[in-house]
Design a protein around this motif. Structure first.
Motif, PDB file in Angstrom:
ATOM      1  N   GLU A   1      13.151  28.981  89.583  1.00  0.00           N
ATOM      2  CA  GLU A   1      13.734  28.135  88.539  1.00  0.00           C
ATOM      3  C   GLU A   1      14.526  27.023  89.203  1.00  0.00           C
ATOM      4  N   LEU A   2      14.180  25.783  88.814  1.00  0.00           N
ATOM      5  CA  LEU A   2      14.854  24.599  89.352  1.00  0.00           C
ATOM      6  C   LEU A   2      15.786  24.040  88.280  1.00  0.00           C
ATOM      7  N   PHE A   3      16.877  23.440  88.721  1.00  0.00           N
ATOM      8  CA  PHE A   3      17.831  22.854  87.775  1.00  0.00           C
ATOM      9  C   PHE A   3      18.020  21.387  88.122  1.00  0.00           C
ATOM     10  N   THR A   4      17.932  20.519  87.122  1.00  0.00           N
ATOM     11  CA  THR A   4      18.071  19.081  87.372  1.00  0.00           C
ATOM     12  C   THR A   4      19.522  18.759  87.722  1.00  0.00           C
ATOM     13  N   THR A   5      19.748  17.583  88.232  1.00  0.00           N
ATOM     14  CA  THR A   5      21.109  17.168  88.595  1.00  0.00           C
ATOM     15  C   THR A   5      22.020  17.111  87.367  1.00  0.00           C
ATOM     16  N   HIS A   6      21.422  16.928  86.159  1.00  0.00           N
ATOM     17  CA  HIS A   6      22.232  16.895  84.927  1.00  0.00           C
ATOM     18  C   HIS A   6      22.602  18.303  84.449  1.00  0.00           C
ATOM     19  N   ASP A   7      21.930  19.313  85.023  1.00  0.00           N
ATOM     20  CA  ASP A   7      22.083  20.681  84.513  1.00  0.00           C
ATOM     21  C   ASP A   7      23.122  21.505  85.262  1.00  0.00           C
ATOM     22  N   LYS A   8      24.170  20.845  85.760  1.00  0.00           N
ATOM     23  CA  LYS A   8      25.150  21.515  86.611  1.00  0.00           C
ATOM     24  C   LYS A   8      25.802  22.728  85.924  1.00  0.00           C
ATOM     25  N   ILE A   9      26.153  22.586  84.637  1.00  0.00           N
ATOM     26  CA  ILE A   9      26.838  23.684  83.931  1.00  0.00           C
ATOM     27  C   ILE A   9      25.901  24.888  83.795  1.00  0.00           C
ATOM     28  N   LEU A  10      24.654  24.616  83.366  1.00  0.00           N
ATOM     29  CA  LEU A  10      23.669  25.698  83.224  1.00  0.00           C
ATOM     30  C   LEU A  10      23.403  26.355  84.580  1.00  0.00           C
ATOM     31  N   TYR A  11      23.273  25.534  85.610  1.00  0.00           N
ATOM     32  CA  TYR A  11      23.012  26.005  86.976  1.00  0.00           C
ATOM     33  C   TYR A  11      24.105  26.976  87.433  1.00  0.00           C
ATOM     34  N   GLU A  12      25.358  26.561  87.257  1.00  0.00           N
ATOM     35  CA  GLU A  12      26.471  27.406  87.700  1.00  0.00           C
ATOM     36  C   GLU A  12      26.565  28.683  86.865  1.00  0.00           C
ATOM     37  N   ASP A  13      26.271  28.548  85.572  1.00  0.00           N
ATOM     38  CA  ASP A  13      26.288  29.715  84.687  1.00  0.00           C
ATOM     39  C   ASP A  13      25.223  30.727  85.136  1.00  0.00           C
ATOM     40  N   CYS A  14      24.018  30.227  85.428  1.00  0.00           N
ATOM     41  CA  CYS A  14      22.928  31.105  85.875  1.00  0.00           C
ATOM     42  C   CYS A  14      23.270  31.788  87.197  1.00  0.00           C
ATOM     43  N   LEU A  15      23.786  31.014  88.152  1.00  0.00           N
ATOM     44  CA  LEU A  15      24.161  31.602  89.451  1.00  0.00           C
ATOM     45  C   LEU A  15      25.176  32.721  89.269  1.00  0.00           C
ATOM     46  N   SER A  16      26.142  32.495  88.355  1.00  0.00           N
ATOM     47  CA  SER A  16      27.225  33.474  88.178  1.00  0.00           C
ATOM     48  C   SER A  16      26.744  34.745  87.466  1.00  0.00           C
ATOM     49  N   LYS A  17      25.552  34.661  86.831  1.00  0.00           N
ATOM     50  CA  LYS A  17      25.098  35.828  86.043  1.00  0.00           C
ATOM     51  C   LYS A  17      23.913  36.567  86.669  1.00  0.00           C
ATOM     52  N   ILE A  18      23.558  36.203  87.901  1.00  0.00           N
ATOM     53  CA  ILE A  18      22.424  36.863  88.571  1.00  0.00           C
ATOM     54  C   ILE A  18      22.623  38.378  88.616  1.00  0.00           C
ATOM     55  N   GLU A  19      23.812  38.796  89.061  1.00  0.00           N
ATOM     56  CA  GLU A  19      24.064  40.242  89.211  1.00  0.00           C
ATOM     57  C   GLU A  19      23.998  40.969  87.875  1.00  0.00           C
ATOM     58  N   GLN A  20      24.578  40.349  86.859  1.00  0.00           N
ATOM     59  CA  GLN A  20      24.589  40.952  85.515  1.00  0.00           C
ATOM     60  C   GLN A  20      23.156  41.185  85.006  1.00  0.00           C
ATOM     61  N   ILE A  21      22.297  40.158  85.165  1.00  0.00           N
ATOM     62  CA  ILE A  21      20.923  40.281  84.661  1.00  0.00           C
ATOM     63  C   ILE A  21      20.120  41.240  85.540  1.00  0.00           C
ATOM     64  N   ASN A  22      20.364  41.222  86.842  1.00  0.00           N
ATOM     65  CA  ASN A  22      19.683  42.186  87.718  1.00  0.00           C
ATOM     66  C   ASN A  22      19.982  43.617  87.304  1.00  0.00           C
ATOM     67  N   SER A  23      21.241  43.877  86.959  1.00  0.00           N
ATOM     68  CA  SER A  23      21.558  45.258  86.575  1.00  0.00           C
ATOM     69  C   SER A  23      20.975  45.601  85.200  1.00  0.00           C
ATOM     70  N   LEU A  24      20.865  44.589  84.309  1.00  0.00           N
ATOM     71  CA  LEU A  24      20.223  44.807  83.007  1.00  0.00           C
ATOM     72  C   LEU A  24      18.745  45.185  83.194  1.00  0.00           C
ATOM     73  N   LEU A  25      18.070  44.527  84.167  1.00  0.00           N
ATOM     74  CA  LEU A  25      16.621  44.723  84.366  1.00  0.00           C
ATOM     75  C   LEU A  25      16.270  45.872  85.305  1.00  0.00           C
ATOM     76  N   LYS A  26      17.270  46.472  85.934  1.00  0.00           N
ATOM     77  CA  LYS A  26      17.045  47.578  86.887  1.00  0.00           C
ATOM     78  C   LYS A  26      16.145  48.685  86.327  1.00  0.00           C
ATOM     79  N   PRO A  27      16.367  49.121  85.059  1.00  0.00           N
ATOM     80  CA  PRO A  27      15.516  50.202  84.527  1.00  0.00           C
ATOM     81  C   PRO A  27      14.019  49.877  84.557  1.00  0.00           C
TER      82      PRO A  27
END
Length: 373
Positions: free
Chosen positions: A117-143
């Motif tokens: 997943e690529l993020f445009t230069t305008h997508d800084k807020i979404l980009y940072e939000d996604c980076l900060s939630k990697i661990e949360q989503i990984n643990s959701l998908l673990k099962p």
């Protein structure tokens, strides 16, 4: 072939004593027919297809074996519960495994280069939000995946005008759409499933003992009718499904193309991949949702120009390329991501609304549609 012009032989061989008629010879329709054949070995099964080839999205997609980018999953969590999102992803992943088991990785040319997943230069807020939630989503998908799905990665492909890191999904792959559909059609033929092409269903009526089907060429009767038309479902009265056109282009071969993988850009509204030393690139319906809510397989200047602009400025900034071919496909979308698999009346059933994930869930939806009987 008008009604009066059907010979005795044509009617008797192709259109009499039909047990199951399926509308649509895409992934869902063919998977449904093959499942019915396993369940009812002696049944007479007929598929009606409006196009010369499967005409919605099954032969026109980008061949992504994907189940949702990180931003898409986060977006889904805003409108669905965690359990619903998990179920959606599980079905997509299950569907992909089913497709691979049915046909074999070699036949569909399945390769797992990963999805980025690529993020445009305008997508800084979404980009940072996604980076900060990697661990949360990984643990959701673990099962489902038993290990981490997402991680961040440096810009190894030298794309331009994007945020410094990608988010990599290691479980994502790609297939050869043409080979997949050819193999499914071959399997159907070998299973004595009849397919009539260039035949549009205009109306049908469940009269309690059977279903009368009217096409642009003839009228006949079937015991059960199964609708697998996805993007065209609203034309048969299934109003919860809206058509969504996806425009695509592909370049001529590019020497020393180093890009490998399935890529998502701008919340998944753009997507591209490598195939035969070319870049296949599609998307842009977010530029004009209303116009793209159509079953017309055309292109628009607005979207085609934008695709070329992104190719020049982001994907292939220092590479000369030429466009070889442009096309479009019709997806079926709605307010909910969940597919609609249900009886519409005593003898009529539907499996529609793949939400742009037909490659992933088509095999499963077709199987579940057949299992309603």
């Amino acid at each position: 072939m008008n009604e009066t012009n059907l010979s005795y032989w044509e009617y008797k061989t192709w259109l009499s004593n039909i047990d199951f008629t399926i509308i649509g010879s895409g992934i869902v329709g063919l998977s449904c027919a093959l499942r019915l054949r396993t369940k009812f070995p002696k049944a007479k099964i007929l598929i009606l297809e409006r196009g010369m080839l499967p005409n919605g999205a099954s032969t026109k997609n980008a061949g992504f074996a994907c189940f949702g980018s990180l931003s898409e999953i986060l977006d889904d969590l805003n409108s669905h519960t965690e359990a619903e999102v998990l179920r959606l992803i599980q079905k997509r992943y299950q569907g992909l495994q089913l497709l691979r088991q049915h046909l074999g990785d070699q036949i569909i040319d399945y390769v797992q280069y990963g999805g980025y997943e690529l993020f445009t230069t305008h997508d800084k807020i979404l980009y940072e939000d996604c980076l900060s939630k990697i661990e949360q989503i990984n643990s959701l998908l673990k099962p489902i995946f038993k290990s981490d799905v997402f991680c961040s990665k440096e810009n190894i492909f030298n794309f331009n005008n994007i945020q410094p890191k990608y988010i990599l999904n290691q479980f994502e792959g790609q297939i050869n759409t043409g080979q997949m559909m050819e193999a499914l059609l071959q399997k159907a033929q070998n299973s004595n499933i009849k397919i009539l092409n260039n035949c549009t269903v205009t109306n049908f009526e469940d009269n309690n003992t059977a279903v009368e089907i009217k096409t642009d060429q003839f009228t006949f009767s079937t015991h059960k009718l199964l609708i697998a038309t996805n993007g065209f479902a609203s034309q048969l009265g299934i109003k919860q499904v809206k058509p969504a056109r996806a425009q695509v282009l592909i370049t001529h071969p590019i020497e020393n193309l180093h890009i490998k993988g399935a890529f998502h850009l701008d919340k998944g509204y753009y997507y591209f991949r490598n195939i035969d030393n070319r870049i296949l690139f599609g998307g842009g319906r977010n530029l004009d949702f209303k116009t793209e809510e159509t079953t017309n397989l055309g292109q628009t200047q607005l979207i085609q120009q934008k695709l070329e602009e992104i190719l020049h400025e982001v994907i292939l900034p220092d590479t000369k390329f030429e466009i070889d071919r442009r096309w479009s496909g019709i997806m079926g979308v709605g307010d909910q991501k969940k597919s609609i698999i249900k009886p519409l009346s005593k003898h009529v059933f539907c499996g529609v609304r793949q939400g742009g994930m037909g490659v992933a869930i088509g095999s499963l939806v077709g199987t579940e549609l057949a299992d309603l009987l």
